[in-house]
Design an enzyme around this catalytic site. Structure first.
Site, PDB file in Angstrom:
ATOM      1  N   GLY A 103     -12.172 -38.942 -58.744  1.00 47.78           N
ATOM      2  CA  GLY A 103     -12.687 -38.295 -57.551  1.00 47.78           C
ATOM      3  C   GLY A 103     -11.643 -37.397 -56.923  1.00 47.78           C
ATOM      4  CB  CYS A 104     -11.104 -36.344 -53.429  1.00 42.60           C
ATOM      5  SG  CYS A 104      -9.860 -35.530 -52.412  1.00 42.60           S
TER       6      CYS A 104
END
Length: 235
Positions: free
Chosen positions: A58-59
């Protein structure tokens, strides 16, 4: 999407609202959830020199922050893996069409922490490995769960650990983490480095990343360190 939170230069009452909103998200977000996982039954041999490993979950802000607060980690750099050099920039990667994943290159001392232990942290607190091409509010292949192995040893440890926690039914869903050989890792732009530390009041950080650090401290206190290993300190 986290791009909406890149600019945290909001004055006065707007900043207060942003923090309050972030706190609300934090109390209701999946980022607060962590899973207690067993230690790897099989791990890499202890080396005497520093090693590197690349994780995507993810981020990269949150993944970087988790590993920066991990004892034995010497450096953790946000960047891009899985695509070509010419598209390794935030503007292109956010299109989801470059093949890149937002990733973090972790440099660590294997005498203090093993690759298997880093995997345990990655799966337990850094992200949700059952979410396909997304994490929290971020959607797209650039936010996929992936392990980019550097050698056959890392590949085997990762394969065995995934099989171990799948057999233990540690998660309610199937682990969708991609295993792929690392071709090249490209560091992200400077403004992405140390983002969680530099912007602790960002609504996004409060909601989705600060809980991960708190979970590391609570779930795995033996590897948690208060002072993060910042990229800025390496320059």
């Amino acid at each position: 999407m986290k791009g909406a939170f890149l600019s945290d230069k909001v004055p006065g009452i707007i900043a207060i609202i942003a923090v309050a909103l972030g706190a609300y998200w934090a109390s209701n977000s999946a980022a607060e959830k962590a899973v207690s996982l067993p230690a790897p039954a099989y791990d890499a041999a202890v080396a005497t020199t520093q090693e590197t490993a690349v994780f995507a979950g993810g981020c990269f802000w949150g993944v970087q922050a988790v590993f920066q607060h991990t004892a034995g980690v010497l450096n953790a750099v946000s960047g891009y893996a899985g695509g070509a050099r010419e598209t390794a920039n935030y503007e292109r990667v956010t299109s989801g069409q470059t093949g890149h994943a937002e990733a973090v290159q972790v440099t660590y001392d294997p005498r203090q922490i093993s690759y298997g232990k880093l995997l345990q942290i990655f799966f337990a607190v850094a992200h949700d490995p059952t979410q396909l091409n997304r994490q929290g509010p971020d959607h797209g292949t650039q936010y996929r769960s992936a392990l980019f192995w550097r050698n056959a040893g890392q590949k085997e440890v990762a394969e065995r650990y995934i099989a171990q926690i799948e057999a233990a039914r540690a998660f309610p869903g199937k682990i969708v983490t991609q295993l792929a050989p690392l071709s090249t890792f490209y560091p992200a732009e400077d403004y992405h480095q140390d983002y969680a530390t530099l912007h602790p009041r960002s609504a996004y950080i409060v909601a989705f990343d600060a809980p991960k650090i708190a979970n590391l401290k609570q779930l795995m206190p033996e590897v948690y360190r208060e002072k993060p290993a910042l990229v800025a300190a390496q320059k």
